[in-house]
Design a protein around this motif. Structure first.
Motif, PDB file in Angstrom:
ATOM      1  N   LYS A 179       0.855  -1.183   0.000  1.00 44.40           N
ATOM      2  CA  LYS A 179       0.000   0.000   0.000  1.00 44.40           C
ATOM      3  C   LYS A 179       0.891   1.233   0.000  1.00 44.40           C
ATOM      4  O   LYS A 179       1.805   1.332   0.830  1.00 44.40           O
ATOM      5  N   ASP A 180       0.634   2.155  -0.925  1.00 42.54           N
ATOM      6  CA  ASP A 180       1.455   3.363  -1.051  1.00 42.54           C
ATOM      7  C   ASP A 180       2.932   3.012  -1.198  1.00 42.54           C
ATOM      8  O   ASP A 180       3.814   3.630  -0.566  1.00 42.54           O
ATOM      9  N   ASP A 181       3.198   1.975  -2.016  1.00 44.01           N
ATOM     10  CA  ASP A 181       4.565   1.533  -2.312  1.00 44.01           C
ATOM     11  C   ASP A 181       5.328   1.034  -1.087  1.00 44.01           C
ATOM     12  O   ASP A 181       6.563   1.004  -1.079  1.00 44.01           O
ATOM     13  N   SER A 182       4.572   0.648  -0.057  1.00 45.69           N
ATOM     14  CA  SER A 182       5.215   0.153   1.160  1.00 45.69           C
ATOM     15  C   SER A 182       4.591  -1.172   1.594  1.00 45.69           C
ATOM     16  O   SER A 182       3.462  -1.495   1.219  1.00 45.69           O
ATOM     17  N   ARG A 183       5.321  -1.938   2.366  1.00 50.17           N
ATOM     18  CA  ARG A 183       4.821  -3.195   2.930  1.00 50.17           C
ATOM     19  C   ARG A 183       3.598  -2.896   3.786  1.00 50.17           C
ATOM     20  O   ARG A 183       3.590  -1.947   4.578  1.00 50.17           O
ATOM     21  N   TYR A 184       2.560  -3.698   3.602  1.00 50.55           N
ATOM     22  CA  TYR A 184       1.300  -3.441   4.315  1.00 50.55           C
ATOM     23  C   TYR A 184       0.709  -4.777   4.760  1.00 50.55           C
ATOM     24  O   TYR A 184       0.238  -5.560   3.938  1.00 50.55           O
ATOM     25  N   GLU A 185       0.768  -5.054   6.041  1.00 53.29           N
ATOM     26  CA  GLU A 185       0.178  -6.270   6.580  1.00 53.29           C
ATOM     27  C   GLU A 185      -1.290  -6.011   6.917  1.00 53.29           C
ATOM     28  O   GLU A 185      -1.610  -5.028   7.602  1.00 53.29           O
ATOM     29  N   GLY A 186      -2.157  -6.875   6.414  1.00 50.58           N
ATOM     30  CA  GLY A 186      -3.589  -6.672   6.650  1.00 50.58           C
ATOM     31  C   GLY A 186      -4.335  -7.988   6.719  1.00 50.58           C
ATOM     32  O   GLY A 186      -3.802  -9.060   6.418  1.00 50.58           O
ATOM     33  N   TRP A 187      -5.595  -7.902   7.128  1.00 52.29           N
ATOM     34  CA  TRP A 187      -6.451  -9.082   7.222  1.00 52.29           C
ATOM     35  C   TRP A 187      -7.098  -9.363   5.858  1.00 52.29           C
ATOM     36  O   TRP A 187      -7.337  -8.441   5.074  1.00 52.29           O
ATOM     37  N   PRO A 188      -7.456 -10.612   5.597  1.00 54.95           N
ATOM     38  CA  PRO A 188      -8.283 -10.902   4.432  1.00 54.95           C
ATOM     39  C   PRO A 188      -9.758 -10.764   4.783  1.00 54.95           C
ATOM     40  O   PRO A 188     -10.179 -11.102   5.891  1.00 54.95           O
ATOM     41  N   ALA A 189     -10.531 -10.250   3.846  1.00 56.07           N
ATOM     42  CA  ALA A 189     -11.993 -10.231   3.981  1.00 56.07           C
ATOM     43  C   ALA A 189     -12.524 -11.366   3.117  1.00 56.07           C
ATOM     44  O   ALA A 189     -12.246 -11.422   1.922  1.00 56.07           O
ATOM     45  N   ILE A 190     -13.261 -12.279   3.723  1.00 55.08           N
ATOM     46  CA  ILE A 190     -13.779 -13.447   3.014  1.00 55.08           C
ATOM     47  C   ILE A 190     -15.269 -13.256   2.758  1.00 55.08           C
ATOM     48  O   ILE A 190     -16.054 -13.054   3.693  1.00 55.08           O
ATOM     49  N   ILE A 191     -15.679 -13.307   1.500  1.00 56.10           N
ATOM     50  CA  ILE A 191     -17.086 -13.144   1.131  1.00 56.10           C
ATOM     51  C   ILE A 191     -17.758 -14.519   1.085  1.00 56.10           C
ATOM     52  O   ILE A 191     -17.200 -15.473   0.551  1.00 56.10           O
ATOM     53  N   ARG A 192     -18.958 -14.598   1.652  1.00 56.85           N
ATOM     54  CA  ARG A 192     -19.755 -15.833   1.562  1.00 56.85           C
ATOM     55  C   ARG A 192     -21.157 -15.454   1.095  1.00 56.85           C
ATOM     56  O   ARG A 192     -21.775 -14.518   1.641  1.00 56.85           O
ATOM     57  N   ALA A 193     -21.644 -16.154   0.072  1.00 56.73           N
ATOM     58  CA  ALA A 193     -22.981 -15.890  -0.468  1.00 56.73           C
ATOM     59  C   ALA A 193     -23.631 -17.227  -0.791  1.00 56.73           C
ATOM     60  O   ALA A 193     -23.134 -17.963  -1.647  1.00 56.73           O
ATOM     61  N   VAL A 194     -24.735 -17.545  -0.103  1.00 57.93           N
ATOM     62  CA  VAL A 194     -25.350 -18.866  -0.245  1.00 57.93           C
ATOM     63  C   VAL A 194     -26.854 -18.761  -0.466  1.00 57.93           C
ATOM     64  O   VAL A 194     -27.496 -17.784  -0.068  1.00 57.93           O
ATOM     65  N   ASN A 195     -27.398 -19.798  -1.093  1.00 56.91           N
ATOM     66  CA  ASN A 195     -28.841 -19.937  -1.249  1.00 56.91           C
ATOM     67  C   ASN A 195     -29.300 -21.227  -0.582  1.00 56.91           C
ATOM     68  O   ASN A 195     -28.595 -22.241  -0.615  1.00 56.91           O
ATOM     69  N   THR A 196     -30.466 -21.210   0.038  1.00 61.83           N
ATOM     70  CA  THR A 196     -31.004 -22.372   0.724  1.00 61.83           C
ATOM     71  C   THR A 196     -32.504 -22.210   0.901  1.00 61.83           C
ATOM     72  O   THR A 196     -33.029 -21.099   0.855  1.00 61.83           O
ATOM     73  N   MET A 197     -33.179 -23.312   1.149  1.00 56.51           N
ATOM     74  CA  MET A 197     -34.604 -23.280   1.460  1.00 56.51           C
ATOM     75  C   MET A 197     -34.859 -23.449   2.953  1.00 56.51           C
ATOM     76  O   MET A 197     -35.755 -22.843   3.520  1.00 56.51           O
ATOM     77  N   ASP A 198     -34.060 -24.299   3.594  1.00 58.91           N
ATOM     78  CA  ASP A 198     -34.342 -24.641   4.992  1.00 58.91           C
ATOM     79  C   ASP A 198     -33.155 -24.456   5.928  1.00 58.91           C
ATOM     80  O   ASP A 198     -33.231 -24.796   7.105  1.00 58.91           O
ATOM     81  N   ALA A 199     -32.039 -23.939   5.432  1.00 61.02           N
ATOM     82  CA  ALA A 199     -30.809 -23.697   6.197  1.00 61.02           C
ATOM     83  C   ALA A 199     -30.088 -24.986   6.579  1.00 61.02           C
ATOM     84  O   ALA A 199     -29.045 -24.930   7.232  1.00 61.02           O
TER      85      ALA A 199
END
Length: 333
Positions: free
Chosen positions: A268-288
């Motif tokens: 980030k900004d040409d420098s080392r940048y340690e950060g967390w990952p954001a994980i996306i979850r998207a699901v479809n279901t009828m009854d869970a």
């Protein structure tokens, strides 16, 4: 246990006529159980608690006291929206409790997901007990427990290991001072929605995206920290905003962001940048009980990624979870 087992003969609620029959039966049962006493309801603003609220208002009216607890683990603007809808628009008897510090202090340093759920569940009961002491004649606690909560929390007779405990099932203390009122506990999620529409609730409320009782506490994986919780809340808001814009909000049953307690190296900004990952979850279901993965167009994923890594402090990667249920549960914890 037998009161928590759905009879094999119980017909699935798929029509308004069946929902009306169920509602009439539950109103009679609630009136017989509660009498003239007051009932506290944990009103999160989600589908289950909203349907319970509508049903109990029909059954006991002003004897119902709705309590919304902001445990600091809500989505962005969630509590504000609950107050606006239920207090200002629906004129519910609503008590708002900001218990953010109370919950986060208890959760500090706790990484085990089951322990987090039990802490949250127990503290919910403690908050309700505090509110009950301010009232007279409160002897009952209403909950939006539904059948998948029970199925995933109890150990079945054949000795299978429970999938996970839910705060409204496995997290309740043994010395609970309230009798429980759980009119939806034998229904699956799709049946709850049919009942909600039969009760006259707005369509948008009935089909609102599910949100777990422990809230972002089970999506901020591992020990919860306030900075990672803030990043999670902001990233989740971006995901919901972009899904609204592209029409996926009405197509996908549940979608959210998860942030684990792990960092990777980025730039980030040409420098080392340690950060967390954001994980996306998207699901479809009828009854869970089972779930499939929604295919999100790459253009949408790229836009979400660009916004999250640019706008949210502390996140340097965005990932997409492609695992159906089974083998993965809908939530990570």
């Amino acid at each position: 246990m037998e009161n928590n087992v759905r009879p094999a003969s119980m017909e699935r609620i798929t029509t308004k006529a069946l929902a009306d029959k169920f509602i009439a039966e539950q109103i009679a049962e609630v009136k017989a159980q509660v009498g003239n006493k007051k009932v506290l309801l944990a009103l999160s603003g989600g589908v289950d608690s909203s349907v319970v609220a509508a049903l109990l208002i029909k059954a006991i009216g002003k004897q119902l006291v709705c309590v919304h607890v902001n445990h600091g683990l809500m989505r962005k603007n969630e509590s504000e929206n609950v107050v606006e809808v239920f207090q200002n628009q629906l004129d519910a008897n609503l008590v708002y409790v900001d218990a953010t510090d109370r919950f986060l202090d208890l959760l500090a340093g706790v990484s085990d997901p089951e322990q987090k759920r039990k802490i949250i569940g127990k503290e919910f009961i403690n908050v309700f007990a505090d509110e009950a002491r301010k009232l007279e004649g409160v002897e009952f606690l209403a909950q939006g427990t539904i059948y998948p909560d029970i199925l995933e929390s109890i150990k079945q007779a054949e000795g299978k290991k429970a999938v996970k405990s839910h705060h409204n099932v496995g997290g309740l203390p043994e010395d609970l001072q309230f009798a429980l009122v759980e009119p939806l506990k034998l229904l699956f999620k799709d049946e709850v929605r049919v009942v909600g529409e039969a009760l006259g609730l707005p369509h948008a409320m009935v089909y609102r995206q599910p949100f777990p009782g422990p809230g972002l506490g089970v999506r901020c994986l591992g020990a919860i920290t306030r900075d990672r919780l803030t990043a999670l809340r902001e990233a989740d808001a971006i995901l919901r905003d972009e899904f609204d814009k592209c029409g996926l909000a009405e197509k996908v049953w549940q979608y959210f962001v998860i942030i684990p307690d792990v960092k990777s190296v980025g730039v980030k900004d040409d420098s080392r940048y340690e950060g967390w990952p954001a994980i996306i979850r998207a699901v479809n279901t009828m009854d869970a009980m089972t779930a499939t993965i929604e295919e999100i167009p790459y253009a949408v994923l790229h836009k979400i990624t660009q916004r999250i890594v640019t706008e949210v402090e502390g996140i340097n990667r965005v990932l997409y979870d492609l695992t159906p249920k089974p083998t993965g549960t809908i939530e990570w914890e």
